[in-house]
Scaffold this motif. Structure first.
Motif, PDB file in Angstrom:
ATOM      1  N   LEU A 294      -0.580  -1.047   8.764  1.00  0.00           N
ATOM      2  CA  LEU A 294      -1.855  -1.337   9.404  1.00  0.00           C
ATOM      3  C   LEU A 294      -2.849  -0.237   9.044  1.00  0.00           C
ATOM      4  O   LEU A 294      -2.558   0.952   9.205  1.00  0.00           O
ATOM      5  N   THR A 295      -4.021  -0.656   8.539  1.00  0.00           N
ATOM      6  CA  THR A 295      -5.066   0.290   8.165  1.00  0.00           C
ATOM      7  C   THR A 295      -6.186   0.243   9.201  1.00  0.00           C
ATOM      8  O   THR A 295      -6.179  -0.579  10.112  1.00  0.00           O
ATOM      9  N   ASP A 296      -7.155   1.129   9.037  1.00  0.00           N
ATOM     10  CA  ASP A 296      -8.279   1.213   9.967  1.00  0.00           C
ATOM     11  C   ASP A 296      -9.604   1.289   9.220  1.00  0.00           C
ATOM     12  O   ASP A 296      -9.702   1.962   8.187  1.00  0.00           O
ATOM     13  N   GLY A 297     -10.609   0.578   9.756  1.00  0.00           N
ATOM     14  CA  GLY A 297     -11.970   0.731   9.268  1.00  0.00           C
ATOM     15  C   GLY A 297     -12.373  -0.103   8.077  1.00  0.00           C
ATOM     16  O   GLY A 297     -13.466   0.085   7.534  1.00  0.00           O
ATOM     17  N   ILE A 298     -11.541  -1.044   7.672  1.00  0.00           N
ATOM     18  CA  ILE A 298     -11.862  -1.870   6.503  1.00  0.00           C
ATOM     19  C   ILE A 298     -12.409  -3.229   6.928  1.00  0.00           C
ATOM     20  O   ILE A 298     -13.323  -3.767   6.308  1.00  0.00           O
ATOM     21  N   GLY A 299     -11.866  -3.784   7.991  1.00  0.00           N
ATOM     22  CA  GLY A 299     -12.227  -5.139   8.371  1.00  0.00           C
ATOM     23  C   GLY A 299     -11.471  -6.137   7.509  1.00  0.00           C
ATOM     24  O   GLY A 299     -10.358  -5.869   7.053  1.00  0.00           O
ATOM     25  N   HIS A 300     -12.083  -7.287   7.271  1.00  0.00           N
ATOM     26  CA  HIS A 300     -11.432  -8.322   6.472  1.00  0.00           C
ATOM     27  C   HIS A 300     -11.794  -8.104   5.008  1.00  0.00           C
ATOM     28  O   HIS A 300     -12.770  -8.669   4.487  1.00  0.00           O
ATOM     29  N   GLY A 301     -11.024  -7.268   4.362  1.00  0.00           N
ATOM     30  CA  GLY A 301     -11.327  -6.945   2.975  1.00  0.00           C
ATOM     31  C   GLY A 301     -10.240  -6.088   2.364  1.00  0.00           C
ATOM     32  O   GLY A 301      -9.190  -5.842   2.963  1.00  0.00           O
ATOM     33  N   ILE A 302     -10.502  -5.627   1.160  1.00  0.00           N
ATOM     34  CA  ILE A 302      -9.593  -4.758   0.416  1.00  0.00           C
ATOM     35  C   ILE A 302     -10.317  -3.449   0.164  1.00  0.00           C
ATOM     36  O   ILE A 302     -11.361  -3.428  -0.496  1.00  0.00           O
ATOM     37  N   GLY A 303      -9.786  -2.367   0.707  1.00  0.00           N
ATOM     38  CA  GLY A 303     -10.403  -1.062   0.541  1.00  0.00           C
ATOM     39  C   GLY A 303      -9.465  -0.091  -0.142  1.00  0.00           C
ATOM     40  O   GLY A 303      -8.347  -0.448  -0.538  1.00  0.00           O
ATOM     41  N   PHE A 304      -9.911   1.156  -0.252  1.00  0.00           N
ATOM     42  CA  PHE A 304      -9.066   2.167  -0.901  1.00  0.00           C
ATOM     43  C   PHE A 304      -7.721   2.330  -0.197  1.00  0.00           C
ATOM     44  O   PHE A 304      -6.690   2.426  -0.874  1.00  0.00           O
ATOM     45  N   PRO A 305      -7.669   2.370   1.156  1.00  0.00           N
ATOM     46  CA  PRO A 305      -6.351   2.475   1.798  1.00  0.00           C
ATOM     47  C   PRO A 305      -5.431   1.305   1.452  1.00  0.00           C
ATOM     48  O   PRO A 305      -4.205   1.471   1.385  1.00  0.00           O
ATOM     49  N   THR A 306      -6.027   0.137   1.217  1.00  0.00           N
ATOM     50  CA  THR A 306      -5.226  -1.043   0.856  1.00  0.00           C
ATOM     51  C   THR A 306      -4.585  -0.859  -0.508  1.00  0.00           C
ATOM     52  O   THR A 306      -3.363  -0.994  -0.667  1.00  0.00           O
ATOM     53  N   THR A 307      -5.407  -0.568  -1.501  1.00  0.00           N
ATOM     54  CA  THR A 307      -4.873  -0.433  -2.861  1.00  0.00           C
ATOM     55  C   THR A 307      -3.962   0.787  -2.980  1.00  0.00           C
ATOM     56  O   THR A 307      -2.998   0.772  -3.749  1.00  0.00           O
ATOM     57  N   SER A 308      -4.254   1.831  -2.203  1.00  0.00           N
ATOM     58  CA  SER A 308      -3.388   3.007  -2.217  1.00  0.00           C
ATOM     59  C   SER A 308      -2.006   2.663  -1.692  1.00  0.00           C
ATOM     60  O   SER A 308      -0.981   3.077  -2.258  1.00  0.00           O
ATOM     61  N   ALA A 309      -1.956   1.879  -0.609  1.00  0.00           N
ATOM     62  CA  ALA A 309      -0.670   1.463  -0.048  1.00  0.00           C
ATOM     63  C   ALA A 309       0.102   0.592  -1.027  1.00  0.00           C
ATOM     64  O   ALA A 309       1.323   0.746  -1.186  1.00  0.00           O
ATOM     65  N   VAL A 310      -0.596  -0.314  -1.683  1.00  0.00           N
ATOM     66  CA  VAL A 310       0.069  -1.185  -2.659  1.00  0.00           C
ATOM     67  C   VAL A 310       0.602  -0.366  -3.822  1.00  0.00           C
ATOM     68  O   VAL A 310       1.730  -0.574  -4.288  1.00  0.00           O
ATOM     69  N   ALA A 311      -0.182   0.591  -4.305  1.00  0.00           N
ATOM     70  CA  ALA A 311       0.259   1.441  -5.412  1.00  0.00           C
ATOM     71  C   ALA A 311       1.502   2.239  -5.029  1.00  0.00           C
ATOM     72  O   ALA A 311       2.465   2.336  -5.804  1.00  0.00           O
ATOM     73  N   ASP A 312       1.499   2.814  -3.813  1.00  0.00           N
ATOM     74  CA  ASP A 312       2.674   3.553  -3.348  1.00  0.00           C
ATOM     75  C   ASP A 312       3.900   2.655  -3.316  1.00  0.00           C
ATOM     76  O   ASP A 312       4.997   3.049  -3.741  1.00  0.00           O
TER      77      ASP A 312
END
Length: 208
Positions: A170-188
């Motif tokens: 679960l991330t914070d502050g992105i809303g309904h979208g793809i942000g840096f925390p999203t892609t960072s988590a996927v990369a990890d």
């Protein structure tokens, strides 16, 4: 396969081009191939959709998803064959409506490989299986007002109970979208899992 091949499914009314732009940070870790939705978007414009959302209800959404799955499976099989791969070798990644399709693929035992669902919901029956299990990452933002994050938590619980290896972030502050925390988590996750279904280990990891 030296680099994983991510096959990305966009959200309703969007496009493969938009999805490719959003996932550009992942190109350091994988080849990203975004697909356009199966049909023109009901809402008009140049966007696409995987299934119609016109008049959709909680009751009929699973049927619409089920009707769209065979065409998606056929496209994935043809793509995999062109790359001399199996469908299971692909990393299936979906956002929003694309995540609904991704979760349905896993739930129905159609993709026992690696999959990522961003801001999605499970709208398909979970088929009990002991052999066709997937490694799955669900990413959802707590501030999402379009698709509440509780939907991913529910999907994670149901798929985990069926035996799939499920990670929920679960991330914070992105809303309904793809942000840096999203892609960072996927990369990890991509760099710490493989086709043999090794588990994902991260300080940010929430296991269901």
């Amino acid at each position: 396969m030296s680099r994983p091949l991510i096959v990305a499914l966009h959200g309703v009314g969007s496009s493969a081009r938009d999805m490719a732009v959003a996932l550009a940070p992942l190109e350091r870790f994988a080849e990203v191939l975004a697909l356009d939705g199966l049909d023109p978007f009901d809402g008009g414009g140049a966007g696409r959709q995987w299934f119609s959302v016109a008049g959709v209800t909680e009751a009929d959404r699973p049927l619409r998803v089920a009707e769209a799955l065979p065409s998606l499976v056929d496209r994935l099989d043809r793509l995999a064959k062109d790359r001399s791969l199996k469908r299971d070798d692909l990393v299936l990644l979906g956002f929003s409506q694309g995540a609904i399709m991704t979760l349905a693929m896993v739930a129905q035992g159609l993709h026992p490989g690696r999959a990522v669902a961003i801001a999605g919901r499970l709208a398909a029956p979970v088929v009990p299986t002991e052999e066709r299990l997937a490694s799955l990452l669900l990413v959802h933002d707590r501030a999402d007002r379009v698709m509440p994050s509780a939907l991913s938590a529910e999907a994670a619980a149901r798929l985990s109970a069926a035996g799939h290896l499920v990670d929920l972030l679960l991330t914070d502050g992105i809303g309904h979208g793809i942000g840096f925390p999203t892609t960072s988590a996927v990369a990890d996750w991509l760099t710490t899992t493989d086709s043999s279904r090794n588990e994902f280990h991260s300080d940010k990891r929430i296991m269901m």
